[in-house]
Design a protein around this motif. Structure first.
Motif, PDB file in Angstrom:
ATOM      1  N   ASN C 734       0.818  -1.200   0.000  1.00 41.70           N
ATOM      2  CA  ASN C 734       0.000   0.000   0.000  1.00 41.70           C
ATOM      3  C   ASN C 734       0.853   1.251   0.000  1.00 41.70           C
ATOM      4  O   ASN C 734       0.535   2.234  -0.679  1.00 41.70           O
ATOM      5  N   VAL C 735       1.955   1.202   0.742  1.00 33.62           N
ATOM      6  CA  VAL C 735       2.824   2.379   0.765  1.00 33.62           C
ATOM      7  C   VAL C 735       3.387   2.646  -0.629  1.00 33.62           C
ATOM      8  O   VAL C 735       3.461   3.787  -1.086  1.00 33.62           O
ATOM      9  N   ILE C 736       3.754   1.569  -1.316  1.00 30.64           N
ATOM     10  CA  ILE C 736       4.251   1.772  -2.678  1.00 30.64           C
ATOM     11  C   ILE C 736       3.156   2.383  -3.546  1.00 30.64           C
ATOM     12  O   ILE C 736       3.371   3.341  -4.280  1.00 30.64           O
ATOM     13  N   VAL C 737       1.954   1.833  -3.408  1.00 30.51           N
ATOM     14  CA  VAL C 737       0.874   2.267  -4.298  1.00 30.51           C
ATOM     15  C   VAL C 737       0.503   3.722  -4.066  1.00 30.51           C
ATOM     16  O   VAL C 737       0.279   4.466  -5.016  1.00 30.51           O
ATOM     17  N   VAL C 738       0.439   4.132  -2.813  1.00 29.27           N
ATOM     18  CA  VAL C 738      -0.027   5.506  -2.601  1.00 29.27           C
ATOM     19  C   VAL C 738       1.111   6.485  -2.362  1.00 29.27           C
ATOM     20  O   VAL C 738       0.901   7.687  -2.432  1.00 29.27           O
ATOM     21  N   ASP C 739       2.302   5.990  -2.082  1.00 27.13           N
ATOM     22  CA  ASP C 739       3.348   6.959  -1.759  1.00 27.13           C
ATOM     23  C   ASP C 739       4.547   6.858  -2.705  1.00 27.13           C
ATOM     24  O   ASP C 739       4.754   7.735  -3.539  1.00 27.13           O
ATOM     25  N   PHE C 740       5.281   5.742  -2.625  1.00 27.66           N
ATOM     26  CA  PHE C 740       6.465   5.639  -3.486  1.00 27.66           C
ATOM     27  C   PHE C 740       6.089   5.807  -4.951  1.00 27.66           C
ATOM     28  O   PHE C 740       6.735   6.514  -5.705  1.00 27.66           O
ATOM     29  N   ARG C 741       5.045   5.098  -5.348  1.00 28.14           N
ATOM     30  CA  ARG C 741       4.607   5.186  -6.739  1.00 28.14           C
ATOM     31  C   ARG C 741       3.190   5.722  -6.813  1.00 28.14           C
ATOM     32  O   ARG C 741       2.370   5.269  -7.625  1.00 28.14           O
ATOM     33  N   GLY C 742       2.898   6.702  -5.984  1.00 28.35           N
ATOM     34  CA  GLY C 742       1.560   7.275  -5.979  1.00 28.35           C
ATOM     35  C   GLY C 742       1.176   7.867  -7.326  1.00 28.35           C
ATOM     36  O   GLY C 742       0.004   7.918  -7.689  1.00 28.35           O
ATOM     37  N   PHE C 743       2.190   8.267  -8.048  1.00 31.51           N
ATOM     38  CA  PHE C 743       1.933   8.886  -9.349  1.00 31.51           C
ATOM     39  C   PHE C 743       1.255   7.895 -10.298  1.00 31.51           C
ATOM     40  O   PHE C 743       0.370   8.273 -11.066  1.00 31.51           O
ATOM     41  N   THR C 745      -0.708   5.550  -9.367  1.00 34.12           N
ATOM     42  CA  THR C 745      -2.083   5.407  -8.909  1.00 34.12           C
ATOM     43  C   THR C 745      -2.936   6.571  -9.372  1.00 34.12           C
ATOM     44  O   THR C 745      -4.092   6.407  -9.753  1.00 34.12           O
TER      45      THR C 745
END
Lengths: 497, 150, 774, 129
Positions: C734-743, C745
């Motif tokens: 989830n951290v990757i999806v919304v933060d590291f690679r939030g773009f 998403t």
């Protein structure tokens, strides 16, 4: 500085969100859309200036360092593509607002169009392979909606072809990304450039070929182009125009980017040159076989893609510079041709060569616009197409690729032939369909095309003339773009730090 | 379909509808540490409305929610993008996150990240999407496709 | 010089607007521009006599060698005076030729543009700039031929001219680039001063010559010129006799001094030139249309010029310069005469024109003078040119000199014959008897009540007639110009000069022979015509062009019909095969097998088998909903696999999405018939299965090899490290999806929003009345 | 690398391709859905060995943890393919409304030229040498 890189994507998306909220307020939607795109055009010009002054620009989304987060990178090539495509997108938007019926009954037109713009901008700027996939999907999803906007029967039929083939390409893209990740453990392009070089040579070539096929479908190169001439002509004219100008070029951009950045050791020169030759020839023969302006022009999109691949296939600074310049000229010219075709359609109700005729006497302005754009497409000096072709021809001949350059010269002639075929059929002579002639002579009001439509076309033709006039400066920039592409160390260093 | 309504099903749906909405909110807020997140949350909420549709048809669906589905879409997108822009305005990169800890007295200390707002945007978009899908393909707009059947 | 060329363009731009106001007087305005060019030329001529050539440079795309380098020397002056001088006369002439036709604005503008391009062509020093102006003359020529666009013949003739000259132009461009790359410069002066060597240069020269031959309508590329006669006469007179068609000759003239000794040069130029001279003149003898007669005559004369320059001796170049000028003067005048006849009598068929000379004695006299000049009869300018030519060819010293000389004498006698035929046909009595079956054409005679042309209409012709007479009688008037032109080509001053009387020379004798034979041919014209009629038909260039175009169109249909089949399954099949073959071949070369084990867990096998069975069942299912549910089952299986693999987030999402997805499927398909249309087993089904199997094997192998190629661990370790400490979350995915690679998403929700908006637009779209009843 | 997971991916892909090559639109869509499944699963598979869920605190230092990045990518890919396939379904729906048919038709203009081309080919071959 980093704001400059983000805005071309974020501004259209914000505007799109607002346009969705203002679902049934046409005026509001128009203001938001035009405002956002004007801002984006200005932004991309600044970006070009920044790149010109300071070299490659990059920004890490969310502030996460390179292989972790998503990177946006703008080098000279991206900046050039960004500027010209945003200018084109803006002109077509104004044209669409002017054309009766395009956005009137379609509240989704503006948001979707804006999203497509953002997708194109993101495709040109992203430095991450998976994000490139996302950018493609944004662009494509928007394009699916735009191409079927109106929902007429032939639109649905051809839209189906378009969507199914592009969906296949997207799926293959995911598969390709999975394999790239399997082999390297990363999806950041700069990181990949370093890591792919360590793979066994066969695997490198296989990956490079697979990505070539994936992007080749989007770029419409032989033998993957068949969907294009079937699907483009059925959409509304502004949509066809912007697709014709931009979408295939996004594919070409990706081919150039991945082949130069990710696979510097394996340059599939022969395959690209053969593909280029076949794309040019089959495309132009297809154009000759058609009898409708829109279809002729659609096949020319394919044929011209061949030139771009040809320049790339030489893998020399001169060749790639020729390609960059050629794409830069091709985007507005192709779009302008379709816009002029739209003006013909608007005033006569048809684009079939057999039905329309004698337009030069009725609408000399449209005739002049079409002629300028058509001659530029055919590479007649002193118009912009000549400079691009000359660059590619010089590069090819000095590389000793005589055969393919010979083919490209013949294709040039055939291009001229089919442009003249349109000119003879539509602008000269007389309309052969008596009912149409009657309609034209009685309903004079029908002949007058809205001012915004004409204005947008004039502006775009003006852009192509400006490209010709400032060809020296632009070619200079193209050469720098080519140097950056063929020696991506600055790009990699900027991203990985 | 709309004529054959079962009372039992109706009641079950009433009960389940709110439970599912609560579950969706839980997933939304817990996502950062446990499985879940805006997507899953939005999808669960969509299922809640889907059940409404199955039970009551499209009219029940439009009765249960008065805001146009497109507004959900637009606001959700706006939310997500503006979250990114806020960090841009404060001199950080686009979408850069910040961690907050808030002392909510009774509930104790909650440590959360600014990306929660981003996730709310995702939630709204997913919800808006499924609502619109159900309304459109389910034929809620008076353009019931049944009428064109021969 | 730039200002001069730009002036043409600028004035041309305002002419259409002006034409709407002042009608045909617009031509007089336009005439001012070439007049200015003439005056500038004379001024500049004075400048260059003191110093070297005038040179101007403007960078355009210097990286490509594309600079607009202009150079004004003696030869350029010769050409410029021809182009601008005849230009002035043609514009004046056009002022009388046209009345109030709506096209005159467009016509005047295009003609002036042509004029400017031609000026640019003769001034250009940079090869690419030369090519630029060269193409512009082709385009303007196209526009001028098709100016009366309602005539089909005008349109197709214009297209033919453009295609043939365009073809040559592109070949020439290839040649120029090869030369430029070999020499390292695109400046013509530098190139000619230091010609490059190597086999590629010969190839390049062939390409350049193709350009020159097509432009100058040399056999077998000549067919466009007769068809270009569909243009209004001012165009024929200006472009297609005096100026544009000499561009090829001009180029050969420029190149000869440097390249004459290259192996391809002389054989090509001389053989094409001689062939054109003979065939053109021969065909000219058969024409009944005065304009066509002159057109074939032009081909013949161009052939002679080509030959003279191509021979490349000093004398022949001198003779070439003289003929270039003489031809421009007399041919322009002759075309204008035809235009006047056509304009007044509405015909140019010499079988209809009857005793026009009796009514227009002065005109006939002028016609006699210019035609005699063309025939090379003393004491006219044309005679001087021919004399020079015969003299030069008589002393080449080459082994092939004698046969060429004989050819030229034969050609000259043809020239005399068709010149006589022209005068006789236009102004004499109707021919008594020709080929029997053509009597119907001759039924109507024209000539008794033809209105007299106005003086101003005739003035340009008289000016030219006087010139040709004057230059013939007083050669010293023109001698310095020709000498200077010659000098700037060869680089040496001329040793001899033009004269009416050189003494009893071989050339004089040959001239006499040619004239005598020519008149004999004319005298026995009926027999000649009969003889020509009985000659076996040779394939004509026109038919060759027609065949080529027809073949091209048919070939295009065939190729397009073959590849662009319009069928989606075929497109998909081709794409899939390409996808398999292109990467597949290198893949098999050095694939590395990874460590393999059968399965991660027994559950994986169970779930996987269920999925495989469901998928295969979906492929053969006959009922639509069964297929949908089976694919849905595969989706749920995916969720189970995700759980096994250690991806709870994925599992939840997949589960929910699959539920929603099946719902959407059902909603969309609910109206469709329950069964698929049953299809018989076709041959295509075998292909489908084969492609499907190949694709499966390909994906399987590629996956193994891709994983086998991995040498480094993935970047994911850092995510595990930083998720909590820097991003404040424990669920790394989830951290990757919304933060590291939030773009990503953000992009993803945009896709969702757009797709669903599209659904809304489609479902709501109105149907046009025609589509309700399909 | 687990042989079996690669096999599932390959079989799903293969069946998807088979369905894609049919003429019935609904089967084509099902084929695309299967191919999308295959691609998403592949993303998961290339992450390597199965392991504990990558949730901090849910696994010990000795446990092997599943690679989180491909999971995140697969998550995005799943949602995107869902969105796009939904749109394709709407097209199918629309197509059915307009034509009452589930077939993918050939392009009319192409078919015309193909006929012309074939006729010309035949003429060439039959032309006397």
């Amino acid at each position: 500085m980093s704001v400059l890189l983000v805005l071309p994507i974020v501004l259209p998306l914000l505007a799109a969100a607002l346009a969705i909220i203002a679902y049934n307020h046409r005026t509001l939607q128009r203001i938001v859309a035009v405002g956002a795109l004007i801002a984006v055009v200005a932004d991309s010009v600044f970006l070009l200036l920044a790149v010109e002054r300071d070299g490659v620009q990059s920004v890490q989304m969310g502030g996460w360092p390179a292989p972790l987060g998503i990177t946006l990178v703008v080098d000279m090539f991206s900046a050039l593509m960004l500027v010209i495509s945003m200018v084109t997108v803006l002109s077509v938007l104004i044209y669409a607002i002017g054309q009766p019926g395009v956005d009137q009954d379609q509240p989704v037109f503006h948001p979707v169009y804006l999203v497509m713009t953002a997708g194109v901008a993101l495709s040109f700027t992203t430095g991450d392979l998976f994000n490139l996939f996302v950018a493609y999907e944004i662009t494509l999803a928007a394009s699916y909606v735009l191409i079927t906007l109106g929902g007429r029967r032939e639109q649905i039929r051809s839209g189906m072809t378009y969507i199914i083939i592009n969906l296949l390409a997207s799926t293959l893209f995911v598969v390709g990304i999975a394999w790239v990740y399997a082999a390297t453990g990363t999806v950041n392009m700069a990181d990949l450039a370093v890591k792919i070089a360590q793979l066994p040579s066969g695997t490198q070539t296989a990956l490079s070929m697979f990505l070539l096929v994936v992007f080749g479908i989007k770029a419409a190169i032989f033998p993957l182009f068949f969907w294009l001439p079937d699907s483009y002509p059925t959409a509304r004219m502004p949509v066809t125009a912007v697709f014709a100008g931009l979408l295939t070029k996004v594919g070409v951009y990706s081919i150039i980017r991945t082949q130069t950045l990710l696979f510097p050791q394996h340059r599939p020169s022969t395959i690209l040159l053969v593909c280029a030759g076949l794309t040019m020839v089959i495309g132009v023969l297809g154009a000759i076989a058609q009898n409708d302006m829109k279809r002729i022009l659609s096949f020319h999109i394919v044929s011209q893609i061949g030139y771009m691949i040809l320049g790339l296939g030489l893998f020399s600074v001169a060749g790639v510079a020729g390609t960059v310049f050629f794409i830069f000229h091709q985007i507005p010219v192709k779009t302008a041709l379709f816009l002029a075709t739209g003006l013909v359609e608007q005033s006569t109700g048809s684009t079939a060569l057999s039905k329309v005729g004698g337009m030069i006497r009725r609408t000399p302005l449209v005739a002049a616009l079409f002629l300028l754009a058509a001659l530029s497409l055919a590479g007649i000096p002193p118009l912009s197409g000549f400079v691009g072709k000359l660059g590619i021809i010089q590069a090819g001949l000095s590389a000793g690729e005589y055969a393919i350059i010979g083919v490209s010269l013949v294709v040039s002639l055939l291009t001229l032939f089919s442009m003249i075929k349109i000119w003879n059929g539509v602008f000269l002579g007389t309309a052969e369909d008596p009912t149409l002639r009657l309609a034209a002579s009685e309903g004079e009001t029908r002949l007058a095309t809205p001012l915004l439509m004409r204005g947008a076309t004039v502006a775009l033709v003006g852009v192509t003339l400006a490209i010709a006039l400032f060809a020296g400066t632009l070619f200079d920039l193209s050469e720098r773009a080519a140097q950056g592409l063929l020696d991506p160390s600055a790009y990699i260093e900027k991203v990985l730090g | 379909m709309t004529q054959r309504r079962s009372v039992i099903l109706d009641l079950c749906v009433q009960a389940e509808f709110h439970t599912l909405l609560l579950l969706s909110l839980y997933l939304l807020f817990a996502g950062h540490n446990q499985p879940g997140g805006g997507f899953a949350g939005g999808l669960v909420a969509s299922c809640a409305f889907g059940l409404r549709y199955v039970a009551g048809g499209s009219s029940a669906l439009s009765r249960s929610i008065s805001i146009p589905a497109t507004t959900f879409l637009g606001v959700g997108m706006l939310f997500a993008i503006l979250t990114g822009c806020v960090s841009l305005l404060t001199g950080h990169e686009f979408l850069e996150s910040a961690i907050f800890s808030a002392d909510l007295m009774v509930l104790g200390t909650v440590k959360t990240s600014s990306v929660l707002f981003f996730d709310i945007g995702v939630y709204l978009v997913v919800l808006g999407m499924s609502l619109l899908l159900l309304q459109q393909l389910g034929g809620a707009d008076g353009t019931d496709p049944d009428e064109v059947q021969p | 010089m730039f200002v001069l060329i730009l002036a043409f363009g600028c004035v041309a731009a305002v002419l259409p607007v002006l034409a709407a106001r002042i009608g045909r007087r617009v031509f007089y305005v336009a005439a001012a521009v070439p007049a200015a060019a003439c005056i500038w030329g004379i001024w500049a001529y004075g400048q260059i006599s003191d110093s070297g050539p005038l040179i101007e440079q403007a960078a355009w795309v210097p990286q490509l060698g594309l600079t607009l380098g202009l150079r004004f020397d003696g030869f350029a002056f010769l050409m410029l005076s021809l182009v601008a001088g005849i230009g002035v006369l043609v514009f004046l002439y056009a002022g009388s030729y046209f009345h109030t036709e709506p096209i005159i604005g467009r016509f005047a503008a295009t003609l002036l543009l042509f004029s400017g391009s031609m000026v640019g062509l003769v001034l250009a020093d940079n090869l690419l700039a030369l090519f630029l102006f060269w193409e512009l003359t082709s385009i303007t020529s196209y526009l001028l031929i098709s100016i009366e666009d309602e005539k089909t013949a005008a349109r197709s003739g214009a297209m033919q001219a453009l295609l043939i000259t365009g073809m040559g132009g592109l070949a020439m461009l290839g040649g120029f680039v090869l030369l430029g790359e070999a020499a390292g410069t695109y400046s013509m002066a530098e190139l000619l001063a230091r010609p490059p060597s190597g086999s590629v240069v010969n190839f390049a020269l062939v390409l350049v010559l193709i350009g020159a031959f097509t432009k100058s309508a040399q056999v077998p590329f000549h067919s466009w010129l007769p068809r270009a006669m569909n243009a209004p006469t001012p165009v024929s007179s200006y472009l297609h006799s005096a100026t544009m068609v000499t561009a090829g000759v001009y180029l050969v003239a420029r190149f000869t001094p440097a390249f004459a000794d290259y192996s391809v040069w002389r054989p090509l130029v001389i053989s094409f030139g001689l062939a054109s001279m003979l065939i053109g003149a021969y065909r000219s003898l058969r024409q009944h249309d005065l304009k066509l007669l002159l057109a074939y005559g032009t081909i013949s004369q161009l052939g002679l010029m080509m030959l003279l320059f191509g021979v490349g001796t000093r004398e022949s170049i001198f003779a070439g310069c003289t003929l270039l000028l003489a031809h421009g003067i007399f041919k322009a005048a002759l075309f204008m005469l035809v235009g006047i006849i056509d304009h007044q009598s509405k015909t140019r068929d010499l079988r209809k024109l009857d005793r026009l000379g009796a009514q227009w004695p002065v005109v006939a006299a002028a016609a006699g003078v210019v035609a005699a000049s063309m025939a090379g009869i003393p004491p006219l300018f044309g005679f001087l040119a021919k004399e020079e030519a015969l003299g030069a060819l008589g002393e080449t010293g080459f082994a092939w000199g004698v046969p060429v000389l004989i050819g030229v004498v034969i050609g000259s006698s043809f020239t005399v014959a068709y010149s006589a035929r022209f005068v006789w046909g236009a102004f004499g009595p109707r021919p008594v008897s020709m080929i029997p079956n053509q009597d119907s054409v001759r039924s109507e005679a024209v000539g008794q009540q033809v209105p007299k042309p106005s003086k101003i209409f005739l003035a340009p012709v008289f000016v030219l007639a006087v010139l040709t007479l004057l230059f013939g009688l007083v050669p010293s008037l023109i001698n310095p110009v020709i000498t200077r032109a010659y000098a700037s080509l060869v680089g040496v001053r001329a040793e001899h000069h033009l004269a009416l009387w050189h003494g009893f020379t071989q050339a004089l004798a040959l001239s006499a022979v040619a004239i005598g034979a020519g008149f004999a041919l004319f005298w026995w014209r009926l027999r000649v015509e009969k003889l020509q009629d009985e000659m076996p038909k040779v394939p004509s260039a026109q038919r060759g062009y027609d065949r080529t175009v027809k073949g091209l169109l048919e070939g295009a249909d065939a190729v397009t019909g073959f590849v662009q089949h319009g069928s989606l399954p075929i497109y998909l099949g081709v794409i899939l095969l390409t996808m398999i073959v292109l990467p597949g071949i290198p893949l098999l070369r050095d694939g590395v097998m990874p460590d393999l084990w059968f399965a991660d867990s027994p559950m994986q096998v169970v779930v996987g088998l269920i999925m495989i069975v469901c998928a295969c069942a979906a492929a053969v299912a006959r009922r639509r909903f069964a297929a949908v549910l089976l694919v849905g089952a595969v989706g749920y299986g995916m969720a189970a696999l995700f759980v096994i693999q250690g991806a709870p987030d994925l599992a939840i999402t997949q589960l929910l999405i699959e539920t929603l997805g099946v719902g959407v499927f059902v909603l969309a398909f609910r109206h469709l018939p329950a069964d698929f249309v049953r299809s018989k087993f076709r041959r295509s089904q075998g292909a489908q299965i084969a492609i499907a199997l190949l694709a499966g094997v390909f994906v399987f192998l590629f996956t193994l090899f891709a994983i086998g190629a991995r040498t480094e661990p993935s970047i994911s370790g850092e995510y595990l490290d930083k998720a909590h400490s820097q991003a404040g979350g424990n669920n790394v995915v989830n951290v990757i999806v919304v933060d590291f690679r939030g773009f990503d998403t953000m992009g993803e929700i945009v896709v969702l929003a757009v797709a669903v908006l599209g659904v809304a637009a489609l479902v709501r779209a109105k149907r046009s009345p025609a589509e309700v009843e399909p | 690398m687990s042989f079996f997971s690669a096999l599932i991916v390959a079989v799903l892909f293969s069946v998807g391709v088979y369905l894609l090559l049919q003429r019935t639109l609904s089967r084509i869509i099902l084929g695309l859905a299967l191919m999308a499944h295959s691609a998403n699963l592949l993303l998961m598979v290339v992450g390597g060995r199965a392991g504990k869920a990558p949730i901090l605190g849910a696994f010990g230092p000795e446990d092997s943890v599943a690679d989180p990045l491909p999971q995140a990518l697969a998550l995005t890919a799943i949602v995107i393919s869902f969105g796009v396939i939904s749109f394709l379904l709407a097209i199918a729906y629309r197509s059915w409304v307009l034509t009452q048919d589930d077939e993918v038709e050939d392009d009319v203009e192409d078919a015309r030229i193909a006929q012309l081309g074939e006729a010309e080919m035949r003429r060439w071959w039959s032309r006397p040498k």
